[in-house]
Every structure is written in structure tokens, then in C-alpha cells.
Design a protein around this motif. Structure first.
Motif, PDB file in Angstrom:
ATOM      1  N   ARG A 190       0.822  -1.207   0.000  1.00 46.29           N
ATOM      2  CA  ARG A 190       0.000   0.000   0.000  1.00 46.29           C
ATOM      3  C   ARG A 190       0.862   1.266   0.000  1.00 46.29           C
ATOM      4  O   ARG A 190       1.674   1.445  -0.884  1.00 46.29           O
ATOM      5  CB  ARG A 190      -0.995  -0.053   1.154  1.00 46.29           C
ATOM      6  N   SER A 240      -2.201  -5.213  -7.040  1.00 45.66           N
ATOM      7  CA  SER A 240      -3.535  -4.673  -6.780  1.00 45.66           C
ATOM      8  C   SER A 240      -3.879  -3.714  -7.915  1.00 45.66           C
ATOM      9  O   SER A 240      -2.984  -3.150  -8.560  1.00 45.66           O
ATOM     10  CB  SER A 240      -3.560  -3.931  -5.438  1.00 45.66           C
ATOM     11  N   TYR A 261      -6.177  -0.253  -8.651  1.00 44.95           N
ATOM     12  CA  TYR A 261      -6.876   0.790  -7.911  1.00 44.95           C
ATOM     13  C   TYR A 261      -7.417   1.867  -8.845  1.00 44.95           C
ATOM     14  O   TYR A 261      -6.953   2.041  -9.975  1.00 44.95           O
ATOM     15  CB  TYR A 261      -5.965   1.415  -6.848  1.00 44.95           C
TER      16      TYR A 261
END
Length: 529
Positions: free
Chosen positions: A61, A289, A291
Motif C-alpha cells: 500500500r 492490486s 486501484y
């Protein structure tokens, strides 16, 4: 690194069946909530932190921690470990195709304790903060405590909490919502969350290169931020690259607004993209990921006795590392004010100080949203004209100085200057330089060793250049009337600075006047003398 957890256990409220009054309850055990808890504990304020989880979130993150954030962490005892374990960097390069358009240096001058930026995965930063909180007797960290309702009155806030053993109520003087972009607390307060949601999607891939692999000249010993516009390995889009700790590299691929998210999530598709970028060098895919981001904020950061901080209050694009860093700066601004209110430092301190939190941090949020929106518009132009203007800026930047500021791959996080803060005392004399009231106080080495950022230590401080003075209740730091610190502050022998606990300049003078200092100190506490 073995990540710590904070397992569920029954609290005193549950065992007794009676709500226990707490000075502060923080909702959310992420970096922002934990930073606030540690700050308040250092100010002798007991804190309960509740979170609906009982462990640190997975994946890297947030990875970029700015100098101001590192100085806050350092005051709380975790700055040096984060700086030591992370990857320090200050230089960046921007490419257009294969050609370098320009480079930059975030901290070209020496004489600062903390580097311009440190890259360290969010889970590892959270691990440091969790361990520090678990060692602090004034902090109670409660996992699997989900806030499902709250009511407030003039005297405090009642929180309705769900746990594995059922529901119970907590009572708090103040509540701070640090529960993220989907903040349930913000929803319970019926606060609107307005701004711009961007349709573009981006892929994050954390990869570990095979030993000795150096595709495109990547060198862990010389970490830099690299950003490509229209690279040959990902034509028509943009790519961002950062070195991380533990031999990882963070790559962000722009996918466009029409990307097939399910297809792009497939590991083989991700590996193919990464392989093309790395010229076929062997690598391991550690985490990925997809996003989509927004630039928006809540209409208010304070509703009565409930305050919002971090992503619960505002969101920005990840270009510029303004998300987690601005959240930490929110609670750096809030912690000392909340502690002062709880300790009754001034009859009207509650109204003045906590309203000033909302004023200053909405100003900072709007500043960050503006920077992030402009960066996103440049990275992802929406029209043919915008694309032509971007290409012209990139072409010119390689050869002309005036075009370099036009290229926007994300303005890196810097603290906001609160020049209109109601807590500041305006200059009554001309200054040749240095930070004015409302601006961040710069670091500098001390003659006896150590650093000014350490000496400030989270309290009000009076910097006296040239000779000592004295004001009751204010820490004195005497600095030479000449030298690096004096130059950075635009000071001369006899100059003084009053610095707030969040290292923001409250006032400055060229000559000592005890009454003027006391008046400025009162104003910085949100009250008249």
C-alpha cells in the motif's frame, strides 16, 4: 518481518456492564490512528484505539514517507527505525519515451536529520507503530471492536460497539475517526464527501528481481523515483517505479479508464507486463492490486466532539505521496490541541484550538487535492488538445528550463503553509527570509550535537538567536546568531521564533519582548491573554 496483531479481549466495560468514560477514543488502527494515539500518550492522555480488524492489513500500500512525517515519527520513537529499514531517496527522473525529460532533487542541501523521503511498505511501518502502542501503558489497542453507532451531547460521545461477545457502549470526551476512505464514522455523522473520482485505473505490482539483475540500469544502491510518459514497453500510458525495502520494486502501470479489471488482475497478465518492462529479466511477483482513486474531502473535519483525520477526512491520488503523509500531519496538528483542551489550558481553548484544527487541515486538504488533481490531469489528459500540450511540455523540458515546471508527474508531499491561521501572530517587522508565521519550522544541526527537530520535542519552544531569554512555561532553545540555523530562519543576533508543538511557526521577532511573547503564546492556544 513477523507482523504483530492485537487480538480481541473483553474490556472493562464489557465485564462490568457499565460504560467507562475515556478522554479520547480513536476509531481505526492504521498509521494515522496509531500516530495520534502515540502522540496523545506522550502528552499523558490515556487513549483507547478500536478497530474492526485485529491485524495489520496485507500488501505494501503506502510506501513513501516524507521528511515531515519522518520527523513526527522520530518524536514518537519510530522515526529512526523506519529511516534505517527503508530506502532513502531524494532524486527523481522523468522520462518521455526512452529520453529523459528532466530530473529533480527534493533535498539538495545538507544539514537535516531526516532524509527527503523513505520508502518502506505500509505494513512494516504499521508494525513499528503497533509495537510502540502495545508498549505504551496509556494506550489500549482493541481489535475486533466495530463501531456501529454514536450519539453525542454537550458532555461527551456514546459509542455503540460490536464485538465477538456482542454489543456494548463506550463513553468518550472526544472521538477521532481515523477509519479510512469508507469511514463508517463519517457516514454516521451524515457528512458529504465531495470531489472528483477519476475513471483511470492503475495496476500496482511489487516485484523482486533475481540476484544480480539490473534491467534498465536499476540499482538498489542508488534509489531514485522514475516516471515514464509513453514508454516503449507500455505505449500510450504512464509508469512509475520506486525501490522498496527487502529488495522489492514498486511499479505502477496506468491501464486507462476502459481497462478490463478482471483480466488485468490475472497473475500471468501482470507478469507479462512486468517482464516487458524489465527486458525479460527474471523476477518474482510479490503482491499486486488494481486501484481507482479520487480527489475529495469531507465538508467538515469536526462535528461537535467528533473529529476526522486521514483518509476519513480526505482522499488524494497516490502521485506525490500525499495520502498517508497528509494524514500523519493531520494528527500532528490535532494531538497537542486535543491534549491542551483536555487539560483545560484556557477558558475558550476548546473552541479556538479544535476549530483551528478544522480550519488548518481543510486548508491542507484543499492544497493537496489541488496538487493531486493537476498531476492527474497531466498524467491522464482528457482531450486531444491536452495531450498535445503535454507532449509539447515534455519535449521542451529536455532542453529548456522554463518548461520543466510544466511537467507534472506528481508534486511530492510537502507540508502546507498555514499563513492565514488564526493561531498565528503576524510579523510587525520586515524579515529578509526564513519561515513566517504559519509555516513549518526547518531542521538544523545544533552546536552541541543533535538536531533542532529533536530539541523541539513536541512542545512550545522559543528559539533565541544569539543570547538566552526567558518566558515562563516555554522551553528555550538558544542558537547562534550566525550560521546554518540563523540562515535558514532569516535570523540575526537577537531574533526570536515561537514554535508550536507541531513545529509550525507561531510568531517571530527581531527583539525580545516578554509581553509580546506571552500574547503570541495565548493566541497560539486559541485564547486571548
Amino acid at each position: 518481518m513477523q507482523l504483530p496483531s492485537y487480538p480481541y479481549h473483553q474490556s472493562l466495560e464489557q465485564r462490568s456492564g457499565q460504560p467507562q468514560r475515556r478522554p479520547v477514543v480513536i476509531v481505526g488502527a492504521g498509521p494515522v490512528g496509531l500516530t495520534l494515539a502515540l502522540d496523545l500518550a506522550r502528552r499523558d492522555v490515556p487513549v483507547v484505539v478500536i478497530d474492526d480488524s485485529d491485524h495489520i492489513g496485507s500488501g505494501s500500500r503506502a510506501v513513501c514517507w516524507a521528511k515531515k512525517t519522518l520527523e513526527v515519527f522520530d518524536r514518537l520513537g519510530v522515526g529512526e527505525p523506519v529511516a534505517r529499514e527503508g530506502v532513502r531517496w531524494q532524486r527523481g527522473r522523468v522520462f518521455h519515451g526512452e529520453r529523459e525529460a528532466y530530473g529533480f532533487d527534493l533535498l539538495p542541501e545538507a544539514g537535516h536529520k531526516m532524509p527527503a523521503m523513505v520508502n518502506l511498505q505500509q505494513d512494516q511501518v504499521e508494525a513499528r507503530l503497533v509495537r510502540a502502542a502495545q508498549l505504551e501503558p496509556r494506550i489500549e489497542l482493541r481489535g475486533r471492536h466495530e463501531l456501529i453507532g454514536l450519539e453525542q451531547d454537550e458532555a461527551g460521545v456514546t459509542l455503540n460497539v460490536r464485538t465477538p461477545d456482542g454489543l456494548f457502549d463506550m463513553r468518550a470526551d472526544w472521538v477521532v475517526a481515523c477509519d479510512g476512505a469508507r469511514s463508517p464514522t463519517r457516514t454516521m455523522l451524515s457528512l458529504s464527501f465531495t470531489g472528483q473520482v477519476f475513471e483511470d485505473r492503475f495496476l500496482i505490482a511489487d516485484v523482486r528481481l533475481a540476484p544480480g539483475a539490473r534491467p534498465r540500469g536499476l540499482d538498489p544502491a542508488r534509489p531514485e523515483r522514475w516516471f515514464w510518459f509513453d514508454p516503449p514497453f507500455h505505449p500510450g500510458q504512464s509508469v512509475l517505479l520506486h525501490a522498496q525495502a527487502d529488495g522489492l520494486w514498486r511499479i505502477d502501470f496506468q491501464l486507462g479508464r476502459d481497462a478490463d479489471v478482471e483480466a488485468e488482475k490475472q497473475p500471468e497478465r501482470i507478469k507479462a507486463r512486468v517482464s516487458e518492462m524489465l527486458d525479460g529479466a527474471p523476477f518474482e511477483l510479490a503482491w499486486s492490486s488494481i486501484y481507482q482513486f479520487a480527489c475529495r474531502r469531507a465538508e467538515r473535519f469536526r462535528v461537535g466532539r467528533v473529529l476526522l483525520a486521514g483518509d476519513a477526512a480526505h482522499q488524494v491520488s497516490p502521485f506525490g505521496a500525499r495520502g498517508a503523509n497528509s494524514g500523519v500531519q493531520d494528527v500532528d496538528n490535532l494531538g497537542w490541541k486535543l491534549a491542551a483542551v483536555l487539560k483545560g489550558e484556557g477558558a475558550d481553548a476548546g473552541l479556538g484550538l479544535l476549530d483551528s484544527y478544522e480550519f488548518e487541515r481543510i486548508e491542507a486538504a484543499d492544497d493537496n487535492i489541488g496538487h493531486s488533481t493537476r498531476a492527474t490531469d497531466f498524467i491522464s489528459p482528457k482531450s486531444a488538445l491536452s495531450r498535445r500540450l503535454r507532449k509539447a511540455a515534455l519535449d521542451l523540458a529536455a532542453h529548456t528550463a522554463f518548461a520543466k515546471p510544466l511537467v507534472n508527474s506528481g508534486r511530492l508531499s510537502m507540508p502546507t503553509e498555514h499563513v492565514d491561521s488564526p493561531l498565528s501572530t503576524l510579523d510587525d517587522q520586515a524579515w529578509a527570509g526564513g519561515p513566517g508565521p504559519g509555516c513549518p519550522a526547518p531542521d538544523a544541526p545544533l552546536e552541541a550535537g543533535g538536531w533542532l527537530s529533536e530539541a523541539l520535542a513536541g512542545g512550545f519552544a522559543l528559539l533565541a538567536f544569539g543570547w538566552p531569554v526567558a518566558v515562563e512555561g516555554v522551553k528555550l532553545i538558544t542558537l547562534p546568531g550566525e550560521g546554518l540555523a540563523a540562515t535558514r530562519y532569516g535570523a540575526r543576533p537577537g531574533s526570536l521564533y515561537l514554535v508550536r508543538p507541531d513545529a509550525i511557526v507561531a510568531a517571530r521577532w527581531h527583539a525580545f519582548d516578554a509581553a509580546a511573547v506571552r500574547a503570541a503564546l495565548a493566541r497560539a492556544h486559541g485564547r486571548s491573554e
